[in-house]
Every structure is written in C-alpha cells, then in structure tokens.
Design an enzyme around this catalytic site. Structure first.
Site: not given
Lengths: 624, 178
Positions: A25, A86, A185, A207
């Site tokens: 992850d 990211k 994810e 999420d």
C-alpha cells in the site's frame, strides 16, 4: 515424536515451493507491506516493530533517508524532505503549479513536462522519490522473509487516471519490483473485509486517505468481487483537512504570509489538532510564531465547520457512484471505512447518515488495504491454485479522443468493466489531408482542456482523398491494471501506428532503463546478468506452461504431428535457455510463443465450452 | 483474435430479446473465472495476452446483452440491420413532436417551484416510454419478417432518443445536487 505436517487444501504442500509475494500500500501519508504466511495475511514490521512507514523521503549529501527519520526532519529541512509525493504522481509541471503556494518544493520543469523537485542530491522526479519508499518496503520484506521476492501487488486509488497508474508502475519497476497487478485500494479493502466476514451482496467502500478520496460500490458473490462503479477525487484527503485548519491558524495569527518551514510547521500542528479532536471535544494548541507563543482553542464544532464543504463533497460522490452502479441506498448491505482520515468524527457521522447504517471500522483502516493486496498477491503468484477469488474492476474515468473544435469524443465510458477493447472510426477534415494527430484524453468533461491529456501521436501516410473519405480506426485496449494501449489504422491502405500510452509528461522507457542502470554499482555486469536471468525465467515459464498444457489437453486438441512439432520447438528453446545469450533466449521465447499460439487459442475455446457445460440448454431456455 | 461465436453463443444464452438477467450474470461470472487475466498471471505473456483479448470480448458481450437498447440493436445486427453506426435517421413526426415537448419540459425544470418533483415526473415519463418500446420491440422481433424487423429497427431508434433524454435527466439531477 515430531508431528506430521499437513498443508492447507489448495496450498502448495512443500513450503520451499511457495513463492514470495507481497501486497504494497503506497500511501500519501504512510506506506505498508504485507504478506501471507501459513494462511494468514499480516503486515510486516521494521526492526523497531512498526508497520507504518511514513511516506517521507529526505535527500542529504550523504544519501537518502526514508520513513520516520526523514519525517522527524521535515520542518527543519523542508526543501530536501519530500512528503505526500503521491499527490504529484502522474501530474504535469502545470498541474503542480497550483500546489506550489502550499507545498514548499522548488519545482523544475523537465523536458518531458514532468515536475522535478530540486534537492541537495540533484533534481528528483516523483517517480524516483516513490521508488525510494518502495525500495525500503522491498528491503523490509526480504529481511523478514527468506528468499527472493517474486512480485508484488501494488495498490492505487480507484480514481487514479492512466498517467497516475503508469507513474506508480514505473516507480515499482525502478525499485526492482515486478508488479503482478495494480489493484484499486477500495477493492483491496473489500477483499480483506469480505474474506473475513464471508459477506455476499452489495457493499460500499468509503476510502478517505491522506491525499485521495475513493468510493467504490461492489457486488460480492462466491469469491467474485465485482466493482459496479467507482468515483472520487484524486486530490482530496486528510492533507486538505489539515490545510483548512492551518489556514485558520494563519488567520488567527494575523500574519500575511508564512515561509516554507513555518507552513509545514503549521500543517503539522493542524494534523496533531485534528487527531486530538477524534477523542476530545476541544483542544488547546500552542503555536510558536515570530518569537511569540500563541495558544488557540479549537473546538470540534469549529473544526467541523472548517471541513464541512470537503466532507459534503465526498457524500455527493457517494450518491453519484450509487446511481452509476444502478443500486439504491437500501440495497447496500455494508459500508466499509478505509484510510486514516475516516477517524474524523464528522466523516463517520456523515457517511453513517448518508447510507443510513453504521459503517464498519473493525479492521484497522490503515492496514486493511495492504492486507487485501497481500491476499491477492499470494493467489496471483500461484500459491493457491484452487482459489475461487476473482477481482473484477472498472475503468474509473472515461477515455476519449480530441475531435474538431477541441471537443472530447468518448470511446470508452467510465465504469466499463476491464479489460476492455474498443474501436472508433474517424475521418479527415480537409481535402488531401495525409496526416492526423491522435490526441488521447481522460475525463468526463466535454472540452479537451478540462480533461487530462494522456498522449499524442501522429498517424502519417493517409492517402490524399476528399475530406471525410478516409476512414481511420482508432482502437483502445485497457488491461486488468487499468492501463491503456492505443493503435490507429487507416482502413483503405492499412497504414498503422501503435503506441503504448506513455503519459504526456511521463518517463520514457529508456529513461527508466537509464535510472535502473545507474542504481547498480557494477552497472554493466549486473545488467547483463539481470537480463539473462529474466529471459531464463521467461523461457522456463513458457516451457512449463506448455508442458502442462500438452499433458492436459494434447490428446483432445492436437494431432500427433502437431505434438511432435511442438516438442521439437520446445527442445530448441531448452538448449538456448541453458546457454548465456539473453538475446537468443528472448528470440527463442518469442518464436515458440508464436508457434504455439494456435494451441493456446484452442485451449481457451475449450475452457469457454467447459465453463458453461454445467448449464443445460433446458435450464437456459426454461428461464428465458 | 478469432472468436467466431456471437455474444449469445459465447455466453451460452438463447438468441432472444427477453433475456433472464440473472442467468446472464451467472454465465458471465463463470466465464470470468476461466478467462480473466488474473487466472494466467503466473503463466507466460502469450497466454496472458490471449486471456486479455477473451475477457475484453466477454465484457463487451455482457455489457451489450445487459442493456435493453444494445441487446435490441445487436439482435437486429445479427439479422443484417445495422443501427449501431447510422448517423441520421427518419423518425415519425408525432414522435419527434413529443420529444421536443419533453426536452422543453426538461429545460424549464430549473425554474419550477419544485425542481425535484418536476424531474421525478419526467423520469417517470421516460421509464414508461422505455417499457412500452421494449415491449414493442419484443413483439416485432418475434414476428421476425422483413416488415416487422424494419419496424423493430424504428423502435430501437426511438429507444436511443429516450435513453439520451434519460441521461440528460441524470446530468441535470447531478447539477441540482451539487
């Protein structure tokens, strides 16, 4: 007396034959690595016992520091310490301009259009910075497991576009990790959750991570996880909640502008305050500013007011995702919360209110994604041949082409199941036109300028005809990772042009090769050895799978003559494989693959027939 | 790729308009379990490539047969009538008048006292129209002679109009909520 060991059904009986695979992850704030050991998926800890690796990379003159040690220096050395990288993945230099005010880096525009960050160790691309995090996780996995890592499932936000996915895959390649699959994810979370609970029916995965928001609606049925729709915002997360509070701090301090180190100091204080407000109704925060100390009281009510609009944006996305899935709120059986930001009380209450049920928070929202990815990695690598689990994903954002007037013509709509292949025909605009620019974009808006530009290429050699007479067929193919390939063909002449879509501002393959090369101390030798080893693995894989195929199906599908011929060609490749010429092996693999294509196709057709054999014609016609 | 079966054959389903959606979903899942690239991930590139092509075909087949409009178009296509790629068509004037009225109603939704109720009413009209057209199509297709198939093609064109209106209602609904 020693106890006899019995393997779990469906698992390889000999432990040494199990292949090492991990789930990674790669988060905005924290990253994790997990693996399946003796049937259980668990996250791996560092020597200090910590599973969370802060996604922070610090460049110094002495070398690179990743994780907690880098985070500790973030305020002291803001320019060389990269946090939340990211958010920059797959973005162009123009996209990050907006971030410049708030993130402190010195951006530099590379020739490829990618934003590079200037550090004391030179200019670094987001892909290289992410690769440092991945390398650290890979080292952690190899230290705690014995043996060579076969591959990894790396997770990405479901709402990531093609450029962001490609950048993630490039980073893994740069870190020397073979990507078994890019997994969304929320789907990973559903796997971790669904397998634990044995759920059937429709579930929603909400999420909210450090920098991204995703909502996915899935249908679970006997091990098949089918994503019905997905939505979200790839630039909305916990960082943005922190920023809202940090801006309020600035207002209260009465200062006009803050310098780099201070801005990071204030967002860190904001994050701390946010976390305190999860369990407290009010918190006092002490801020150091221009030599003075200011104490501010932040109530939960005040904080809720500051982030209200951002949270409302997420529930609107939930509504749209349900509609796209063709599912009503009542049909949703369970709501699963993922990502650290779902600890914020307002987020929980709003989601509970929207879905009219209490969301599940029983699996640690920080770990659930890595655990799900590890479960899939274990299956993909072949450790569980009898597993029924299958993850079916969709395209998050529509893919299209630019047409006259700067309009986007959609070729594949969002929420289409992948893999998918689709073609569309276009024609020329002017008499005698001999070339055409193919501009590939992604997004929902009608104007090209509002969509993300993925790639541009030129189809030349169209025979001169009157406008509208030529027929150009553009084909899109999206694989199971959500990555796009495009080809174009002029139908009357057969002139063809093909590209693997590389983002308009991505890394070219040779750039990656160059970076890989420079990362080896004995570059030349290592590259040669590595190449050879890779080709040998490819050859082995092909030979093994053909051997198995012949064993299973040769009798039913091949003539004696065909078998003999195949065997001869296999023997040829085996000779090459045991040599040391990697180019020859590569060529041999290619030739054997071509020579056995017909067999593979026959086997595919056979399995289609077999798959539906259980359904009798009576049953089918009875239902119609 | 060389898949010779049409979508119905590929999915082991009868070539009819009123298709059982649950059977379609089941068959599609069964095939996914054998064809999906993840089932080939530890095998060679060549097998993975082939599996991507087969799965793409399966996804296209499933999506086409799932949609009442596209399923109708595909059935006609198999009978040699291609309504997928036609650019302009002639529709009867009464239908077109109705369409214009519906569109005007859609444009004035924002100005209504209760825009939600107005949208809901329009959605109801669209749903009823679609149900009727689908039932028309089924009858026309089942008769199956040349005249009936031409009529079925006309029905499909009307469906395209109404579905487009349905999408515009959705878009407006999104805007009203945002």
């Amino acid at each position: 007396m020693a106890l006899l060991q019995i393997a779990e059904p469906g698992q390889s009986p000999e432990p040494h034959q199990r292949k090492l695979a991990v789930g990674i992850d790669l988060g905005t704030t924290n990253s994790l690595v997990a693996t399946v050991r003796s049937g259980n998926a668990a996250t791996l800890a560092d020597e200090g016992g910590s599973c969370l690796l802060p996604s922070v990379v610090r460049y110094t003159e002495q070398g690179v520091v990743v994780g907690q040690a880098a985070l500790a220096q973030a305020s002291v050395d803001p320019f060389n310490t990269i946090v939340s990288v990211k958010r920059l993945m797959g973005r162009g230099a123009d996209d990050v301009k907006g971030l410049e005010g708030e993130s402190v880096y010195k951006f530099e525009r590379a020739e490829s259009g990618m934003p590079y960050i200037q550090t004391v160790a030179g200019s670094k691309s987001p892909v290289e910075i992410s690769a440092e995090i991945l390398k650290t996780l890979k080292a952690r996995a190899q230290a705690s497991l014995v043996g060579e890592l076969e591959g990894a499932v790396v997770t990405v936000p479901a709402y990531f576009d093609d450029a962001q996915r490609q950048a993630t895959k490039d980073a893994a390649q740069l870190a020397g990790i073979k990507v078994l699959r890019l997994l969304n994810e929320p789907t990973a979370a559903a796997v971790a959750y669904g397998l634990d609970e044995g759920t059937e029916g429709v579930i929603a995965v909400y999420d909210l991570g450090g920098g991204t928001f995703d909502i996915s609606i899935l249908r679970l049925h006997k091990g098949v996880f089918e994503v019905l729709s997905t939505g979200g915002d790839s630039a909305l997360g916990g960082d943005d909640l922190d920023l809202s509070l940090a801006r309020w701090f600035v207002e209260q301090l009465g200062v006009d502008a803050v310098i780099a180190g201070e801005s990071r100091y204030l967002t860190e204080k904001a994050r701390w305050t946010k976390e305190q407000l999860t369990d407290h109704d009010s918190v006092d925060v002490t801020l150091q500013n221009s030599g003075r100390e200011v104490v501010l009281t932040v109530t939960r009510e005040l904080f809720d007011g500051l982030i209200d609009a951002q949270v409302a944006k997420t529930t609107r996305a939930c509504r749209r995702a349900l509609k796209d899935a063709g599912v009503s709120v009542d049909e949703v059986q369970d709501v699963v919360m993922v990502g650290g930001s779902t600890r914020v009380p307002l987020v929980r209450s709003r989601v509970a209110q929207f879905f009219a049920r209490t969301p599940h928070i029983d699996i640690d929202p920080d770990r659930v994604v890595a655990v799900g990815a590890a479960i899939q990695a274990d299956i993909l690598v072949g450790n569980k041949p009898d597993s029924d689990m299958l993850l079916l994903d969709v395209l998050p954002l529509s893919l299209g082409l630019e047409t006259m007037g700067g309009l986007a013509e959609k070729v594949i709509h969002r929420n289409t199941s992948i893999p998918v292949a689709r073609a569309q025909e276009f024609t020329t605009y002017q008499d005698g036109q001999t070339a055409m620019v193919i501009h590939v974009v992604q997004g929902e808006r009608e104007l090209i300028d509002d969509c993300r530009s993925l790639a541009q290429f030129i189809l030349r050699g169209i025979p001169p005809m009157t406008a509208g007479a030529a027929k150009i067929r553009v084909s899109f193919q999206v694989d199971a990772d959500g990555l796009l390939g495009v080809s174009a063909k002029e139908l009357s002449t057969g002139v063809e042009s093909q590209i693997q879509v590389k983002p308009s501002y991505g890394l070219a393959d040779n750039e990656i090769a160059e970076m890989l090369k420079s990362s080896y101390s004995h570059a030349e030798e290592d590259m040669v050895l590595r190449n050879l080893r890779e080709q040998q693995v490819d050859a082995d894989r092909l030979l093994q799978s053909l051997e198995q195929a012949i064993l299973d199906d040769a009798e039913a599908l091949l003539t004696q003559e065909e078998i003999t011929r195949l065997r001869e060609q296999m023997a040829l490749l085996l000779v090459l494989r045991n040599g040391s010429d990697h180019a020859a092996i590569e060529k041999g693999v290619h030739e054997l693959a071509k020579a056995s294509d017909f067999f593979a196709a026959r086997r595919m057709d056979l399995s289609v027939r077999e798959a539906l054999k259980g359904h009798s014609i009576d049953e089918i016609e009875g239902k119609s | 790729m060389d898949i010779k079966q049409n979508y119905f054959e590929f999915l082991g389903l009868p070539e009819v308009y009123s298709l059982d959606q649950q059977t379609l979903a089941e068959h599609s899942r069964e095939l996914q379990k054998t064809l999906h690239p993840d089932k080939f991930s530890h095998l060679s590139d060549r097998e993975r490539r082939l599996s991507v092509q087969y799965t793409a075909y399966l996804n296209e087949a499933t999506a086409t047969l799932k949609s009442p409009l596209q399923r109708g178009q595909y059935l006609l296509y198999l009978k040699g009538i291609d309504t997928f790629s036609e650019s302009s068509v002639q529709l009867d004037p009464i239908f077109l008048m109705q369409q214009m009225e519906l569109r005007e109603a859609l444009e004035s939704v924002r100005d209504e006292a209760d825009p939600d109720a107005a949208l809901e009413h329009l959605q109801g009209v669209v749903d009823a129209e679609l149900a009727e057209l689908r039932s028309d199509f089924k009858t026309q297709y089942e008769v199956g002679d040349k005249t009936s198939l031409e009529a079925a093609a006309m029905t499909v064109r009307k469906m395209q109009f109404i579905e487009k209106l349905g999408r515009e209602i959705d878009a407006l609904e999104d805007q009203l909520y945002d």
